[in-house]
Scaffold this motif. Structure first.
Motif, PDB file in Angstrom:
ATOM      1  N   ASN A 173      18.537  -2.110  12.960  1.00 48.52           N
ATOM      2  CA  ASN A 173      19.250  -3.110  12.220  1.00 48.52           C
ATOM      3  C   ASN A 173      18.245  -4.249  11.757  1.00 48.52           C
ATOM      4  N   ASP A 174      18.929  -5.102  10.657  1.00 47.30           N
ATOM      5  CA  ASP A 174      18.054  -5.718  10.055  1.00 47.30           C
ATOM      6  C   ASP A 174      17.277  -6.719  10.874  1.00 47.30           C
ATOM      7  N   GLU A 175      17.933  -7.203  11.979  1.00 46.01           N
ATOM      8  CA  GLU A 175      17.303  -8.239  12.889  1.00 46.01           C
ATOM      9  C   GLU A 175      15.761  -7.736  13.440  1.00 46.01           C
ATOM     10  N   THR A 176      15.991  -6.435  13.806  1.00 42.40           N
ATOM     11  CA  THR A 176      14.726  -5.604  14.475  1.00 42.40           C
ATOM     12  C   THR A 176      13.820  -5.637  13.353  1.00 42.40           C
ATOM     13  N   LYS A 177      14.374  -5.060  12.053  1.00 42.50           N
ATOM     14  CA  LYS A 177      13.230  -5.064  10.943  1.00 42.50           C
ATOM     15  C   LYS A 177      12.585  -6.430  10.833  1.00 42.50           C
ATOM     16  N   LYS A 178      13.337  -7.564  10.633  1.00 44.86           N
ATOM     17  CA  LYS A 178      12.657  -8.872  10.363  1.00 44.86           C
ATOM     18  C   LYS A 178      11.625  -9.160  11.516  1.00 44.86           C
ATOM     19  N   GLN A 179      12.014  -8.705  12.718  1.00 49.76           N
ATOM     20  CA  GLN A 179      10.988  -9.232  13.947  1.00 49.76           C
ATOM     21  C   GLN A 179       9.926  -8.213  13.865  1.00 49.76           C
ATOM     22  N   ILE A 180      10.024  -6.929  13.387  1.00 50.46           N
ATOM     23  CA  ILE A 180       8.824  -6.135  13.041  1.00 50.46           C
ATOM     24  C   ILE A 180       8.053  -6.809  12.049  1.00 50.46           C
ATOM     25  N   ASN A 181       8.740  -7.233  11.098  1.00 48.03           N
ATOM     26  CA  ASN A 181       7.693  -7.542   9.909  1.00 48.03           C
ATOM     27  C   ASN A 181       7.085  -9.270  10.336  1.00 48.03           C
ATOM     28  N   GLU A 182       7.729  -9.890  11.131  1.00 43.96           N
ATOM     29  CA  GLU A 182       7.025 -10.878  11.525  1.00 43.96           C
ATOM     30  C   GLU A 182       5.993 -10.858  12.632  1.00 43.96           C
ATOM     31  N   ARG A 183       6.324  -9.953  13.400  1.00 46.93           N
ATOM     32  CA  ARG A 183       5.114  -9.450  14.292  1.00 46.93           C
ATOM     33  C   ARG A 183       3.973  -8.764  13.751  1.00 46.93           C
ATOM     34  N   TYR A 184       4.162  -8.143  12.516  1.00 45.39           N
ATOM     35  CA  TYR A 184       2.947  -7.889  11.656  1.00 45.39           C
ATOM     36  C   TYR A 184       2.239  -8.935  11.058  1.00 45.39           C
ATOM     37  N   GLU A 185       2.977  -9.876  10.518  1.00 44.06           N
ATOM     38  CA  GLU A 185       2.545 -10.957   9.716  1.00 44.06           C
ATOM     39  C   GLU A 185       1.508 -11.739  10.810  1.00 44.06           C
ATOM     40  N   ARG A 186       2.124 -12.105  12.102  1.00 47.49           N
ATOM     41  CA  ARG A 186       1.069 -12.743  12.929  1.00 47.49           C
ATOM     42  C   ARG A 186       0.022 -11.835  13.282  1.00 47.49           C
ATOM     43  N   GLU A 187      -0.015 -10.490  13.432  1.00 49.17           N
ATOM     44  CA  GLU A 187      -1.170  -9.733  13.471  1.00 49.17           C
ATOM     45  C   GLU A 187      -2.166  -9.853  12.274  1.00 49.17           C
ATOM     46  N   LEU A 188      -1.639  -9.997  11.023  1.00 49.22           N
ATOM     47  CA  LEU A 188      -2.474 -10.215  10.057  1.00 49.22           C
ATOM     48  C   LEU A 188      -3.190 -11.442  10.133  1.00 49.22           C
ATOM     49  N   GLY A 189      -2.452 -12.575  10.457  1.00 44.42           N
ATOM     50  CA  GLY A 189      -2.995 -13.756  10.436  1.00 44.42           C
ATOM     51  C   GLY A 189      -4.325 -14.134  11.136  1.00 44.42           C
ATOM     52  N   LYS A 190      -4.191 -13.163  12.415  1.00 45.28           N
ATOM     53  CA  LYS A 190      -5.328 -13.029  13.219  1.00 45.28           C
ATOM     54  C   LYS A 190      -6.328 -11.922  12.843  1.00 45.28           C
ATOM     55  N   GLY A 191      -6.113 -11.189  11.960  1.00 46.28           N
ATOM     56  CA  GLY A 191      -6.778  -9.940  11.434  1.00 46.28           C
ATOM     57  C   GLY A 191      -8.200  -9.982  10.566  1.00 46.28           C
ATOM     58  N   GLU A 192      -8.352  -9.085   9.732  1.00 40.19           N
ATOM     59  CA  GLU A 192      -9.570  -8.956   8.931  1.00 40.19           C
ATOM     60  C   GLU A 192      -9.330  -8.833   7.510  1.00 40.19           C
ATOM     61  N   ARG A 193     -10.355  -8.849   6.709  1.00 40.76           N
ATOM     62  CA  ARG A 193     -10.225  -8.368   5.099  1.00 40.76           C
ATOM     63  C   ARG A 193     -10.322  -7.068   5.042  1.00 40.76           C
ATOM     64  N   PHE A 194      -9.791  -6.429   4.222  1.00 42.29           N
ATOM     65  CA  PHE A 194      -9.773  -4.874   3.715  1.00 42.29           C
ATOM     66  C   PHE A 194     -11.414  -4.606   3.440  1.00 42.29           C
ATOM     67  N   TRP A 195     -11.670  -5.571   2.486  1.00 41.18           N
ATOM     68  CA  TRP A 195     -12.944  -5.821   1.835  1.00 41.18           C
ATOM     69  C   TRP A 195     -13.493  -6.994   2.319  1.00 41.18           C
ATOM     70  N   PRO A 196     -14.609  -6.988   3.060  1.00 44.23           N
ATOM     71  CA  PRO A 196     -15.477  -5.790   3.170  1.00 44.23           C
ATOM     72  C   PRO A 196     -15.260  -5.224   4.875  1.00 44.23           C
ATOM     73  N   ASP A 197     -14.428  -6.004   5.508  1.00 46.82           N
ATOM     74  CA  ASP A 197     -14.440  -5.463   7.132  1.00 46.82           C
ATOM     75  C   ASP A 197     -13.954  -4.112   7.540  1.00 46.82           C
ATOM     76  N   THR A 198     -12.917  -3.815   6.807  1.00 41.62           N
ATOM     77  CA  THR A 198     -12.116  -2.298   7.049  1.00 41.62           C
ATOM     78  C   THR A 198     -13.005  -1.135   6.557  1.00 41.62           C
ATOM     79  N   LEU A 199     -13.115  -1.709   5.245  1.00 41.61           N
ATOM     80  CA  LEU A 199     -13.944  -0.654   4.308  1.00 41.61           C
ATOM     81  C   LEU A 199     -15.390  -0.232   4.658  1.00 41.61           C
ATOM     82  N   PHE A 200     -15.877  -1.281   5.315  1.00 41.71           N
ATOM     83  CA  PHE A 200     -17.216  -1.008   5.936  1.00 41.71           C
ATOM     84  C   PHE A 200     -17.433  -0.119   6.940  1.00 41.71           C
ATOM     85  N   LYS A 201     -16.232  -0.066   8.045  1.00 42.09           N
ATOM     86  CA  LYS A 201     -16.384   0.829   9.074  1.00 42.09           C
ATOM     87  C   LYS A 201     -15.896   2.243   8.234  1.00 42.09           C
TER      88      LYS A 201
END
Lengths: 457, 219
Positions: free
Chosen positions: A2-30
């Motif tokens: 349902n839409d509620e779960t989808k919203k939760q998943i998206n919010e959860r992902y946003e939180r992870e992005l907040g404490k994550g890295e940049r694609f360039w240069p961090d991810t691409l470097f690896k």
């Protein structure tokens, strides 16, 4: 979902992005380091391991043990084990089509089969356990793919052990998984026990497996190797009729073909007007009306496609004056004063080139075979007089030096060897030194007998 | 001069939006396990490049295939290296793609919103196996010939359709020049085209949804 779960998943992902890295240069470097590592690894493997040489495809060679690509080996093994099962083992398409299709279908539809939104392993023990057992089975079946299911003595122990490890344990584990699926602890135990017992059983199978016979096929890849291989084959199969250098015009000394007129095969006429492909075909098919038998395996002969190719190459580079032969290494290393030759280094290549043509099974040779060290010393109708260590009157030495052996009535019982044309003096010298010094087999044994010649006074 | 060219190109391409859309994206913390997808793509490109070099000398006919490979190995400068990379790259690609798939499975990265990425990924995996299967025959040596013989035989056991599949793969009841020709076509045109198209879609989806984060107890 349902839409509620989808919203939760998206919010959860946003939180992870907040404490994550940049694609360039961090991810691409690896990514770049990984790709670079793979590139270097490939260059190293290509340089230091290379690609094993293989003979040319030969549809007539039914003795070749077919094997699929390594990543399909597990499927091959699975089919072999499945075929051992009673009853359903006979229904081949179950294993070749139905089971792989179900497995692949399940894998494809995984996102729609496993609908729970949970991602942590503790909340998805069932799919993870199934996958672990599946992958363990695939890896183990790949490793044991070379082990036969029936041993040479007819015992089926290996096959039974493999079937238990490859089919029986996984099936039992899958059933248990569905029974225990809500109990994380039991799932863990079942998975570990199943995986460990599969590994142990496969280890036992590997330990019990008969040692692999090294059936290495020599494949000549460089021109020099091909010419040498061609020379050896030519001396075995062609010399009898065509002569050492292909110049024979009238066959002599060959049963059934005595006096047959043939075209010298080393002439310009032949070499300039016949292409490689036609030469190949003459050798493979033979010339039925002029007595030449077929040599290609497909037509009842002994030679594979690659081997006939080598002979054609030899003919070109030895006799065709449009081709410039590369430097061919000597048949055997020249002997120093006082040096004693050995079977391994000197005699074997000489015998292979000049003697085996007739002195092998199935030829008229007074039962004297020369394909191995033991045969050279012990076979033949006159074995007791043939090779006597340190005796210059050995029949062998007399005949190769041009003295036929006569019986008491003066009848010739052994002609000069090789018939027709004597060996070069340096080759005769090798045999002389070898027999006079007790026929050493290995280079080490011969080395002991080395006598430094006394310097001239 | 360089500045004028850059400005001209920037006006038409828009480097800034390329940069923000492709490179300067936020990602969750990634591990070395996340590099396997790009490693697969790198291997595909490497296989493509070395493969193009190989086609310069390779001849897809039973009479010449084997000799042309021997010539690549012995006669062409660095031919052994190019073929060596292509040969081992194929093995490594199957391995890397497979491990990549296992990683996605074990971290459950295929779940919402990445289901379609997984489906395309399966297509990519099968196409990779197809590349391996068709490429294996091309050297036309004993190993290749017999591996393809048994491989197509297995396909021939499909009930009802088996005979048709077998003949379609082999181009006749037996392995022949036709088989080599169609495996070659599949290996250098058909499957790579499919693979490249699927890879484009896969990449688009990966960029659109971002890489999944490593699941914790929370998930």
């Amino acid at each position: 979902m349902n839409d509620e779960t989808k919203k939760q998943i998206n919010e959860r992902y946003e939180r992870e992005l907040g404490k994550g890295e940049r694609f360039w240069p961090d991810t691409l470097f690896k990514d770049l380091i990984m790709s670079l590592g793979i590139f270097v690894l490939l260059i190293l493997i290509a340089t230091f391991v290379g690609i094993p040489a293989e003979a040319k495809a030969d549809p007539s060679d039914t003795s070749y043990l077919p094997r699929p690509e390594w990543y399909f080996l597990f499927l091959f093994k699975f089919l072999a084990l499945y075929g051992q099962l009673p009853l359903i083992g006979k229904i081949e398409w179950l294993a070749t089509v139905v089971i792989p299709t179900i497995a692949l279908g399940a894998l494809t539809l995984v996102p729609f089969i496993e609908k729970s939104p949970h991602r942590h392993y503790s909340k998805r023990m069932l799919p993870i356990s199934i996958m672990i057992i599946m992958v363990t089975g695939i890896v183990l079946m790949t490793i044991t793919s070379e082990v036969p299911t029936v041993s040479e003595d007819g015992s089926e122990v290996l096959g039974i052990l493999q079937t238990i490890a490859g089919i029986f344990i996984p099936v039992v584990a899958y059933i248990l998984f569905f029974v225990f699926k809500n109990n994380t602890r039991l799932m863990l135990w079942t998975t570990s026990l199943a995986a460990v017992s599969m590994i142990l059983l496969s280890g036992t199978v590997l330990a019990l497996a008969p040692e692999k016979h090294g059936e290495e096929v020599e494949v000549a890849t460089t021109l020099v190797d091909q010419i040498v291989a061609g020379q050896d084959l030519y001396s075995i199969h062609c010399t009898e009729c065509h002569g050492d250098d292909g110049s024979t015009g009238i066959i002599a000394g060959v049963e059934g073909l005595e006096g047959e007129k043939i075209t010298p095969i080393n002439s310009r006429d032949v070499l300039y007007t016949i292409t490689d492909a036609s030469m190949y075909e003459v050798i493979a098919y033979g010339r039925p009306n002029s007595g030449m038998p077929p040599y290609g395996k497909t037509y009842g002969g002994e030679l594979s496609k690659s081997e006939i190719d080598y002979i054609v190459i030899l003919m070109r580079y030895s006799w065709d004056d449009r081709f410039e032969a590369p430097v061919i290494p000597e048949l055997f290393p020249p002997l120093a004063d006082g040096e004693v030759p050995s079977y391994d280094v000197h005699i074997e290549p000489i015998v292979k080139r000049y003697c085996i043509s007739c002195h092998r099974p199935g030829k008229d040779n007074n039962n004297y075979l020369m394909t191995t060290y033991e045969e050279i010393l012990t076979t033949g109708d006159h074995a007791e007089f043939n090779i006597i260590a340190g005796d210059e009157n050995s029949y062998f030495l007399q005949t190769i030096q041009g003295t036929p052996i006569l019986d008491e009535n003066g009848q010739e019982i052994i002609g000069i060897m090789p018939p027709g044309k004597l060996l070069k003096p340096n080759v005769v010298d090798v045999f002389l030194r070898w027999i006079m010094n007790g026929m050493p087999k290995t280079a080490a044994e011969a080395g002991v007998l080395f006598q430094t010649p006394t310097p001239a006074p | 001069m360089w500045k004028t060219v850059y400005a001209w190109l920037d006006e038409r391409i828009g480097f800034d939006s390329l940069y923000t859309n492709l490179l300067d994206r936020p990602e969750p913390k990634t591990t070395w396990w996340n590099t396997l997808g790009s490693a697969s793509m790198f291997l595909f490109i490497l296989q493509g490049l070395t493969g193009i070099f190989l086609t310069v000398y390779y001849t897809p006919s039973p009479d010449h295939a084997y000799d042309s490979i021997t010539y690549i190995m012995e006669g062409v400068a660095f031919g052994w290296l190019i073929r060596g990379i292509h040969h081992w790259g194929a093995t490594l690609m199957v391995l890397v793609v497979f491990i990549h798939m296992l990683r996605v499975f074990f971290t459950a990265s295929f779940k919402f919103p990445r289901e379609l990425t997984w489906l395309i990924g399966i297509g990519l995996f099968l196409a990779t196996l197809g590349m391996g299967f068709t490429g294996y025959l091309l050297p036309w040596n004993q190993k290749a010939y017999w591996a393809t013989t048994v491989g197509t035989q297995i396909a021939g056991t499909v009930p009802f359709l088996g005979e048709f599949i077998l003949k379609a793969l082999r181009g006749g009841p037996e392995l022949s020049a036709l088989t080599l020709q169609r495996f070659f076509a599949a290996h250098i045109w058909i499957i790579p085209a499919v693979l490249a198209a699927l890879m484009g879609l896969h990449l688009y989806l990966v960029i659109k949804h971002g890489e999944s984060h490593f699941p914790t107890k929370e998930d």
